[in-house]
Scaffold this motif. Structure first.
Motif, PDB file in Angstrom:
ATOM      1  N   ASP A 131      -1.009 -33.008  -9.219  1.00  0.00           N
ATOM      2  CA  ASP A 131      -2.072 -33.109  -8.226  1.00  0.00           C
ATOM      3  C   ASP A 131      -3.273 -32.234  -8.554  1.00  0.00           C
ATOM      4  OD1 ASP A 131      -0.836 -30.721  -7.787  1.00  0.00           O
ATOM      5  OD2 ASP A 131      -0.500 -31.021  -5.639  1.00  0.00           O
ATOM      6  N   GLN A 132      -3.163 -31.387  -9.588  1.00  0.00           N
ATOM      7  CA  GLN A 132      -4.293 -30.565 -10.014  1.00  0.00           C
ATOM      8  C   GLN A 132      -5.164 -31.269 -11.046  1.00  0.00           C
ATOM      9  OE1 GLN A 132      -1.796 -27.141 -11.272  1.00  0.00           O
ATOM     10  NE2 GLN A 132      -3.130 -25.903  -9.975  1.00  0.00           N
ATOM     11  N   LEU A 133      -4.600 -32.263 -11.744  1.00  0.00           N
ATOM     12  CA  LEU A 133      -5.299 -32.904 -12.848  1.00  0.00           C
ATOM     13  C   LEU A 133      -6.246 -33.982 -12.358  1.00  0.00           C
ATOM     14  CD1 LEU A 133      -5.559 -33.273 -15.952  1.00  0.00           C
ATOM     15  CD2 LEU A 133      -3.730 -34.985 -15.765  1.00  0.00           C
ATOM     16  N   ASP A 134      -7.464 -33.955 -12.859  1.00  0.00           N
ATOM     17  CA  ASP A 134      -8.427 -35.015 -12.569  1.00  0.00           C
ATOM     18  C   ASP A 134      -8.321 -36.104 -13.635  1.00  0.00           C
ATOM     19  OD1 ASP A 134     -10.429 -36.526 -11.566  1.00  0.00           O
ATOM     20  OD2 ASP A 134     -12.064 -35.180 -12.092  1.00  0.00           O
ATOM     21  N   TYR A 135      -8.528 -35.740 -14.903  1.00  0.00           N
ATOM     22  CA  TYR A 135      -8.410 -36.752 -15.960  1.00  0.00           C
ATOM     23  C   TYR A 135      -8.109 -36.101 -17.301  1.00  0.00           C
ATOM     24  CZ  TYR A 135     -13.151 -35.461 -17.510  1.00  0.00           C
ATOM     25  OH  TYR A 135     -14.245 -34.773 -17.968  1.00  0.00           O
ATOM     26  N   ILE A 136      -7.646 -36.940 -18.234  1.00  0.00           N
ATOM     27  CA  ILE A 136      -7.494 -36.558 -19.634  1.00  0.00           C
ATOM     28  C   ILE A 136      -8.273 -37.569 -20.454  1.00  0.00           C
ATOM     29  CG2 ILE A 136      -5.911 -36.185 -21.566  1.00  0.00           C
ATOM     30  CD1 ILE A 136      -3.713 -35.576 -19.596  1.00  0.00           C
ATOM     31  N   ASP A 137      -9.189 -37.076 -21.286  1.00  0.00           N
ATOM     32  CA  ASP A 137     -10.026 -37.942 -22.109  1.00  0.00           C
ATOM     33  C   ASP A 137      -9.478 -37.950 -23.534  1.00  0.00           C
ATOM     34  OD1 ASP A 137     -12.001 -39.336 -23.421  1.00  0.00           O
ATOM     35  OD2 ASP A 137     -13.649 -38.387 -22.330  1.00  0.00           O
ATOM     36  N   LEU A 138      -8.987 -39.115 -23.967  1.00  0.00           N
ATOM     37  CA  LEU A 138      -8.332 -39.247 -25.267  1.00  0.00           C
ATOM     38  C   LEU A 138      -9.160 -40.076 -26.249  1.00  0.00           C
ATOM     39  CD1 LEU A 138      -5.008 -40.082 -23.521  1.00  0.00           C
ATOM     40  CD2 LEU A 138      -5.194 -38.146 -25.079  1.00  0.00           C
ATOM     41  N   ARG A 139     -10.448 -40.188 -26.025  1.00  0.00           N
ATOM     42  CA  ARG A 139     -11.283 -41.092 -26.817  1.00  0.00           C
ATOM     43  C   ARG A 139     -11.802 -40.477 -28.116  1.00  0.00           C
ATOM     44  NH1 ARG A 139     -15.679 -42.568 -22.432  1.00  0.00           N
ATOM     45  NH2 ARG A 139     -15.384 -40.322 -22.068  1.00  0.00           N
ATOM     46  N   PHE A 140     -11.551 -39.193 -28.352  1.00  0.00           N
ATOM     47  CA  PHE A 140     -12.205 -38.511 -29.467  1.00  0.00           C
ATOM     48  C   PHE A 140     -11.213 -37.965 -30.489  1.00  0.00           C
ATOM     49  CE2 PHE A 140     -14.811 -38.159 -25.629  1.00  0.00           C
ATOM     50  CZ  PHE A 140     -15.942 -38.850 -26.050  1.00  0.00           C
ATOM     51  N   GLY A 141     -10.266 -38.790 -30.872  1.00  0.00           N
ATOM     52  CA  GLY A 141      -9.318 -38.400 -31.914  1.00  0.00           C
ATOM     53  C   GLY A 141      -8.454 -37.229 -31.492  1.00  0.00           C
ATOM     54  N   ASP A 142      -8.369 -36.234 -32.378  1.00  0.00           N
ATOM     55  CA  ASP A 142      -7.524 -35.068 -32.100  1.00  0.00           C
ATOM     56  C   ASP A 142      -8.136 -34.117 -31.078  1.00  0.00           C
ATOM     57  OD1 ASP A 142      -5.663 -35.994 -33.875  1.00  0.00           O
ATOM     58  OD2 ASP A 142      -6.433 -34.853 -35.568  1.00  0.00           O
ATOM     59  N   LYS A 143      -9.384 -34.336 -30.728  1.00  0.00           N
ATOM     60  CA  LYS A 143     -10.022 -33.505 -29.702  1.00  0.00           C
ATOM     61  C   LYS A 143      -9.783 -34.150 -28.334  1.00  0.00           C
ATOM     62  CE  LYS A 143     -13.656 -31.722 -32.708  1.00  0.00           C
ATOM     63  NZ  LYS A 143     -15.124 -31.585 -32.933  1.00  0.00           N
ATOM     64  N   VAL A 144      -8.902 -33.536 -27.573  1.00  0.00           N
ATOM     65  CA  VAL A 144      -8.522 -34.075 -26.264  1.00  0.00           C
ATOM     66  C   VAL A 144      -9.096 -33.166 -25.187  1.00  0.00           C
ATOM     67  CG1 VAL A 144      -6.603 -34.657 -24.748  1.00  0.00           C
ATOM     68  CG2 VAL A 144      -6.413 -35.063 -27.203  1.00  0.00           C
ATOM     69  N   TYR A 145      -9.762 -33.770 -24.216  1.00  0.00           N
ATOM     70  CA  TYR A 145     -10.381 -33.005 -23.136  1.00  0.00           C
ATOM     71  C   TYR A 145      -9.699 -33.352 -21.820  1.00  0.00           C
ATOM     72  CZ  TYR A 145     -14.044 -32.597 -26.665  1.00  0.00           C
ATOM     73  OH  TYR A 145     -14.713 -32.358 -27.835  1.00  0.00           O
ATOM     74  N   TYR A 146      -9.575 -32.385 -20.949  1.00  0.00           N
ATOM     75  CA  TYR A 146      -9.067 -32.668 -19.610  1.00  0.00           C
ATOM     76  C   TYR A 146      -9.834 -31.849 -18.594  1.00  0.00           C
ATOM     77  CZ  TYR A 146      -6.210 -28.365 -19.702  1.00  0.00           C
ATOM     78  OH  TYR A 146      -5.782 -27.049 -19.765  1.00  0.00           O
ATOM     79  N   LYS A 147      -9.805 -32.323 -17.364  1.00  0.00           N
ATOM     80  CA  LYS A 147     -10.537 -31.661 -16.272  1.00  0.00           C
ATOM     81  C   LYS A 147      -9.614 -31.548 -15.080  1.00  0.00           C
ATOM     82  CE  LYS A 147     -14.687 -32.233 -13.372  1.00  0.00           C
ATOM     83  NZ  LYS A 147     -13.980 -32.357 -12.080  1.00  0.00           N
ATOM     84  N   LEU A 148      -9.641 -30.400 -14.439  1.00  0.00           N
ATOM     85  CA  LEU A 148      -8.857 -30.200 -13.221  1.00  0.00           C
ATOM     86  C   LEU A 148      -9.724 -30.497 -12.009  1.00  0.00           C
ATOM     87  CD1 LEU A 148      -6.972 -26.875 -14.121  1.00  0.00           C
ATOM     88  CD2 LEU A 148      -6.273 -29.258 -14.516  1.00  0.00           C
ATOM     89  N   LYS A 149      -9.076 -30.814 -10.922  1.00  0.00           N
ATOM     90  CA  LYS A 149      -9.795 -31.134  -9.687  1.00  0.00           C
ATOM     91  C   LYS A 149     -10.363 -29.874  -9.069  1.00  0.00           C
ATOM     92  CE  LYS A 149      -6.865 -35.143  -8.753  1.00  0.00           C
ATOM     93  NZ  LYS A 149      -5.834 -35.745  -7.884  1.00  0.00           N
TER      94      LYS A 149
END
Length: 217
Positions: free
Chosen positions: A199-217
């Motif tokens: 419930d803390q996670l907003d999203y995980i962005d997997l579009r950039f190869g080995d560089k994975v980004y995520y954002k919390l709410k």
């Protein structure tokens, strides 16, 4: 019956066992009944033909909009087969009986009266690769709250995969999904991420190869 009536050049009857228009009949059946996946026509005796068909099976839903939440009716949706072909109107479902897809269809010109039956979502190959990736996520996303419920496909080539808990994943449809799956597995298994609840996670962005980004709410 309409294809078997009449004659060729007013000489040879179309109903002749050697001359009947096999291909035209099969093509018309498939065109008239999108729910039929395959049709085979054969002579059962010199004076009769047998048509054998297989039906498309519901694999997922394609919906006109992405407005319905997990606990509401699905809205104006259609059945998709395993190749991404829209073949029938779906009834209203409550909850997540089927995974729902949005977007990814060519609508030029738009279908008459909002009837999307007979339209292909993405290409069959692209749809199968994307759906196989989404199915494989159940081995990585451990809880029911993390199950994918909606996949919104953009014209820019991205797919927005919404989970039951409203978090979402971003992928590009042209990616190597085996590599994307391993990147996601590595991120979720990291010590840093183990401290993040669903419930803390907003999203995980997997579009950039080995560089994975995520954002919390």
């Amino acid at each position: 019956e309409s294809k078997l009536s009449g004659s060729y050049a007013y000489l040879f009857p179309k109903a002749n066992a050697l001359l009947y228009p096999h291909g035209a009949i099969v093509a018309d059946v498939l065109r008239a009944f999108p729910r039929i996946k395959t049709a085979e026509l054969a002579l059962s005796d010199p004076s009769a033909v047998t048509l054998t068909v297989t039906e498309r099976m519901p694999f997922a839903l394609w919906c006109e909009t992405n407005e319905s939440a997990a606990d509401t009716k699905t809205g104006n949706c259609y059945f998709l087969d395993e190749g991404g072909f829209i073949f029938g109107k779906a009834p209203d479902f409550t909850g997540n009986v089927f995974l729902r897809y949005v977007g990814g269809v060519a609508l030029a010109p738009p279908p008459p009266a909002g009837n999307f039956i007979g339209i292909q979502m993405l290409t069959a190959d692209e749809f199968k690769k994307l759906s196989a990736f989404i199915i494989s996520l159940k081995d990585i996303l451990s809880s029911a709250d993390e199950a994918p419920v909606t996949v919104a496909v953009s014209d820019e080539g991205d797919a927005h995969i919404t989970l039951q808990n409203t978090s979402y994943l971003l992928v590009s449809r042209g990616q190597d999904f085996a590599a994307v799956r391993e990147n996601l597995r590595s991120v979720l298994g990291s010590e840093e991420f183990k401290r993040v609840s669903g419930d803390q996670l907003d999203y995980i962005d997997l579009r950039f190869g080995d560089k994975v980004y995520y954002k919390l709410k």
